[in-house]
Design a protein around this motif. Structure first.
Motif, PDB file in Angstrom:
ATOM      1  N   LEU A 144       1.275  -1.592   0.411  1.00  0.00           N
ATOM      2  CA  LEU A 144      -0.274  -0.060  -0.465  1.00  0.00           C
ATOM      3  C   LEU A 144       1.046   1.151   0.238  1.00  0.00           C
ATOM      4  CD1 LEU A 144      -2.955   0.560   1.542  1.00  0.00           C
ATOM      5  CD2 LEU A 144      -0.787   1.426   2.836  1.00  0.00           C
ATOM      6  N   ASN A 145       0.415   2.033  -1.271  1.00  0.00           N
ATOM      7  CA  ASN A 145       1.244   3.542  -0.878  1.00  0.00           C
ATOM      8  C   ASN A 145      -0.030   4.653  -0.359  1.00  0.00           C
ATOM      9  OD1 ASN A 145       3.665   2.562  -1.317  1.00  0.00           O
ATOM     10  ND2 ASN A 145       4.533   2.950  -3.435  1.00  0.00           N
ATOM     11  N   ALA A 146       0.558   5.609   0.477  1.00  0.00           N
ATOM     12  CA  ALA A 146      -1.018   6.660   0.396  1.00  0.00           C
ATOM     13  C   ALA A 146      -0.498   7.866   0.851  1.00  0.00           C
ATOM     14  CB  ALA A 146      -1.384   6.247   1.717  1.00  0.00           C
ATOM     15  N   THR A 147      -0.681   8.903  -0.346  1.00  0.00           N
ATOM     16  CA  THR A 147      -0.006  10.291   0.055  1.00  0.00           C
ATOM     17  C   THR A 147      -1.280  11.429   0.483  1.00  0.00           C
ATOM     18  OG1 THR A 147       1.490  10.047  -1.817  1.00  0.00           O
ATOM     19  CG2 THR A 147       1.154  12.362  -0.750  1.00  0.00           C
ATOM     20  N   ILE A 148      -0.792  11.494   1.571  1.00  0.00           N
ATOM     21  CA  ILE A 148      -1.856  12.024   2.574  1.00  0.00           C
ATOM     22  C   ILE A 148      -1.880  14.055   2.526  1.00  0.00           C
ATOM     23  CG2 ILE A 148      -3.744  12.028   4.381  1.00  0.00           C
ATOM     24  CD1 ILE A 148      -2.802   9.658   4.683  1.00  0.00           C
ATOM     25  N   THR A 149      -2.521  14.645   2.002  1.00  0.00           N
ATOM     26  CA  THR A 149      -1.766  16.024   2.334  1.00  0.00           C
ATOM     27  C   THR A 149      -2.926  16.762   3.457  1.00  0.00           C
ATOM     28  OG1 THR A 149      -1.738  16.602   0.125  1.00  0.00           O
ATOM     29  CG2 THR A 149      -1.985  18.404   1.557  1.00  0.00           C
ATOM     30  N   VAL A 150      -1.985  16.923   4.665  1.00  0.00           N
ATOM     31  CA  VAL A 150      -3.182  17.186   5.553  1.00  0.00           C
ATOM     32  C   VAL A 150      -3.344  18.686   5.854  1.00  0.00           C
ATOM     33  CG1 VAL A 150      -3.278  15.103   6.712  1.00  0.00           C
ATOM     34  CG2 VAL A 150      -1.543  16.602   7.496  1.00  0.00           C
ATOM     35  N   THR A 151      -3.672  19.486   6.610  1.00  0.00           N
ATOM     36  CA  THR A 151      -3.755  21.072   7.225  1.00  0.00           C
ATOM     37  C   THR A 151      -3.478  21.320   9.045  1.00  0.00           C
ATOM     38  OG1 THR A 151      -5.164  21.608   5.628  1.00  0.00           O
ATOM     39  CG2 THR A 151      -4.321  23.186   6.939  1.00  0.00           C
ATOM     40  N   LEU A 152      -2.027  21.662   9.033  1.00  0.00           N
ATOM     41  CA  LEU A 152      -2.261  21.408  10.840  1.00  0.00           C
ATOM     42  C   LEU A 152      -2.872  22.813  11.269  1.00  0.00           C
ATOM     43  CD1 LEU A 152       1.920  20.824  10.704  1.00  0.00           C
ATOM     44  CD2 LEU A 152      -0.242  19.502  10.474  1.00  0.00           C
ATOM     45  N   PRO A 153      -3.498  23.056  11.505  1.00  0.00           N
ATOM     46  CA  PRO A 153      -4.074  24.418  12.741  1.00  0.00           C
ATOM     47  C   PRO A 153      -2.545  24.885  13.243  1.00  0.00           C
ATOM     48  CG  PRO A 153      -4.815  21.888  13.412  1.00  0.00           C
ATOM     49  CD  PRO A 153      -4.365  22.009  12.653  1.00  0.00           C
ATOM     50  N   ALA A 154      -3.657  26.382  13.311  1.00  0.00           N
ATOM     51  CA  ALA A 154      -1.890  27.596  13.947  1.00  0.00           C
ATOM     52  C   ALA A 154      -1.844  26.779  14.985  1.00  0.00           C
ATOM     53  CB  ALA A 154      -3.210  28.889  13.669  1.00  0.00           C
ATOM     54  N   GLY A 155      -0.737  27.020  15.537  1.00  0.00           N
ATOM     55  CA  GLY A 155      -0.502  26.705  16.916  1.00  0.00           C
ATOM     56  C   GLY A 155       0.499  25.072  17.653  1.00  0.00           C
ATOM     57  N   THR A 156       0.460  24.643  16.219  1.00  0.00           N
ATOM     58  CA  THR A 156      -0.392  23.023  16.612  1.00  0.00           C
ATOM     59  C   THR A 156       1.735  23.462  16.461  1.00  0.00           C
ATOM     60  OG1 THR A 156      -1.280  22.379  14.865  1.00  0.00           O
ATOM     61  CG2 THR A 156       0.626  20.614  15.359  1.00  0.00           C
ATOM     62  N   GLN A 157       2.293  22.638  17.442  1.00  0.00           N
ATOM     63  CA  GLN A 157       3.972  22.243  17.709  1.00  0.00           C
ATOM     64  C   GLN A 157       4.691  20.733  16.578  1.00  0.00           C
ATOM     65  OE1 GLN A 157       4.866  20.706  21.505  1.00  0.00           O
ATOM     66  NE2 GLN A 157       6.683  22.160  21.604  1.00  0.00           N
ATOM     67  N   SER A 159       7.488  20.130  15.865  1.00  0.00           N
ATOM     68  CA  SER A 159       8.158  18.389  16.385  1.00  0.00           C
ATOM     69  C   SER A 159       7.677  17.891  16.954  1.00  0.00           C
ATOM     70  CB  SER A 159       9.189  19.215  17.214  1.00  0.00           C
ATOM     71  OG  SER A 159       9.109  19.779  18.620  1.00  0.00           O
ATOM     72  N   TRP A 160       6.640  18.268  18.266  1.00  0.00           N
ATOM     73  CA  TRP A 160       6.129  17.362  19.261  1.00  0.00           C
ATOM     74  C   TRP A 160       4.861  16.168  18.521  1.00  0.00           C
ATOM     75  CZ3 TRP A 160       0.257  16.958  19.516  1.00  0.00           C
ATOM     76  CH2 TRP A 160       0.525  16.046  20.590  1.00  0.00           C
ATOM     77  N   LEU A 161       4.452  16.627  17.137  1.00  0.00           N
ATOM     78  CA  LEU A 161       3.335  15.976  15.700  1.00  0.00           C
ATOM     79  C   LEU A 161       4.304  14.920  15.195  1.00  0.00           C
ATOM     80  CD1 LEU A 161       0.665  15.525  14.796  1.00  0.00           C
ATOM     81  CD2 LEU A 161       1.012  17.530  13.262  1.00  0.00           C
ATOM     82  N   ARG A 162       5.249  15.572  15.043  1.00  0.00           N
ATOM     83  CA  ARG A 162       6.608  14.954  14.134  1.00  0.00           C
ATOM     84  C   ARG A 162       6.735  13.816  14.503  1.00  0.00           C
ATOM     85  NH1 ARG A 162      10.058  18.303  12.036  1.00  0.00           N
ATOM     86  NH2 ARG A 162       8.255  18.518  10.081  1.00  0.00           N
ATOM     87  N   ASP A 163       6.859  13.451  16.705  1.00  0.00           N
ATOM     88  CA  ASP A 163       7.557  12.708  17.181  1.00  0.00           C
ATOM     89  C   ASP A 163       6.215  11.906  16.962  1.00  0.00           C
ATOM     90  OD1 ASP A 163      10.136  13.403  17.508  1.00  0.00           O
ATOM     91  OD2 ASP A 163       9.451  14.808  19.420  1.00  0.00           O
TER      92      ASP A 163
END
Length: 186
Positions: A144-157, A159-163
Motif C-alpha cells: 500500500l502506498n498513500a499520500t495524504i495532504t493535511v492542514t495543521l491548525p495554527a499553533g501546532t507544535q 516537532s511534537w506532532l512529528r514525534d
C-alpha cells in the motif's frame, strides 16, 4: 446611500462515475461551458473498470441552476451516475500549515482507517488522500502506498506532532514520513 453587498460566489460540487473517462470528462466539461459555468477544480481517477470525476464549478445562480437541472438527463443519456450538491467556497485559513504524509507498508485493510483516526484525534484536517495497492514484483506481496495532504491548525507544535506521528507509524509498522507541503515544480 447604501453600499451594495458583494456578490457571493456560488458553487456546485459534481461527482460522476462512468466506464468511459473521456466521455465523462468531455460531456461534463462541455455542459459546464454551455451553461456559462467555470470549472474551479477537478479530479479524475480510475477505479477498476470505472472512472470517478469530481468537479467544483462556479457561476451565477442562473447558470448553476441550468447545469444542475440538466445533469440527471446527461447521466442517463451517456450511461454515468451523477450526484450534485451546492457548496460555499472554502474559508481561508492563513495560519494553517499544509503538510504531506507519505506512507508505504505491507497492505492491511485497517491502515487507512488508523491514519485517518490519528489525524482526527489530533484535530488535523485531511485535504487530499491518494492511496494505491499493488503487488510487489520482488515478493508478490500486496503493498500500500498513500499520500495524504493535511492542514495543521495554527499553533501546532510541529516537532511534537512529528514525534507523535512517527511513534504511531512505528507501532503500526508503517514506513512513513511527514513534511511541509511544497509546490510541485514543472
Amino acid at each position: 446611500m447604501s453600499a451594495t453587498p458583494p456578490i457571493r460566489e456560488q458553487f456546485l460540487v459534481i461527482s460522476a462515475l462512468g466506464a468511459n473517462p473521456m466521455e465523462l470528462t468531455n460531456v461534463l466539461y462541455r455542459s459546464c461551458m454551455d451553461n456559462r459555468c467555470a470549472v474551479v477544480s477537478s479530479r479524475l481517477s480510475r477505479h477498476g473498470e470505472y472512472s470517478a470525476l469530481i468537479l467544483q464549478v462556479s457561476g451565477n445562480w442562473d447558470g448553476l441552476a441550468r447545469l444542475e437541472g440538466g445533469l440527471a438527463g446527461l447521466g442517463k443519456r451517456h450511461g454515468f451516475t451523477v450526484g450534485v450538491t451546492r457548496s460555499a467556497a472554502l474559508e481561508n485559513r492563513p495560519q494553517a500549515l499544509p503538510y504531506v504524509v507519505y506512507v508505504s507498508a505491507a497492505y492491511r485493510p485497517d491502515i487507512l482507517n488508523e491514519l485517518c483516526q490519528f489525524f482526527a484525534d489530533h484535530k488535523i484536517e485531511v485535504e487530499n488522500l491518494v492511496c494505491d495497492s499493488y503487488q510487489a514484483p520482488q515478493t508478490g506481496g500486496t503493498m500500500l502506498n498513500a499520500t495524504i495532504t493535511v492542514t495543521l491548525p495554527a499553533g501546532t507544535q510541529i516537532s511534537w506532532l512529528r514525534d507523535q506521528f512517527l511513534d504511531f507509524a512505528d507501532a503500526l509498522n508503517l514506513d512513513a514520513l511527514i513534511e511541509p507541503w511544497r509546490p510541485q515544480s514543472n
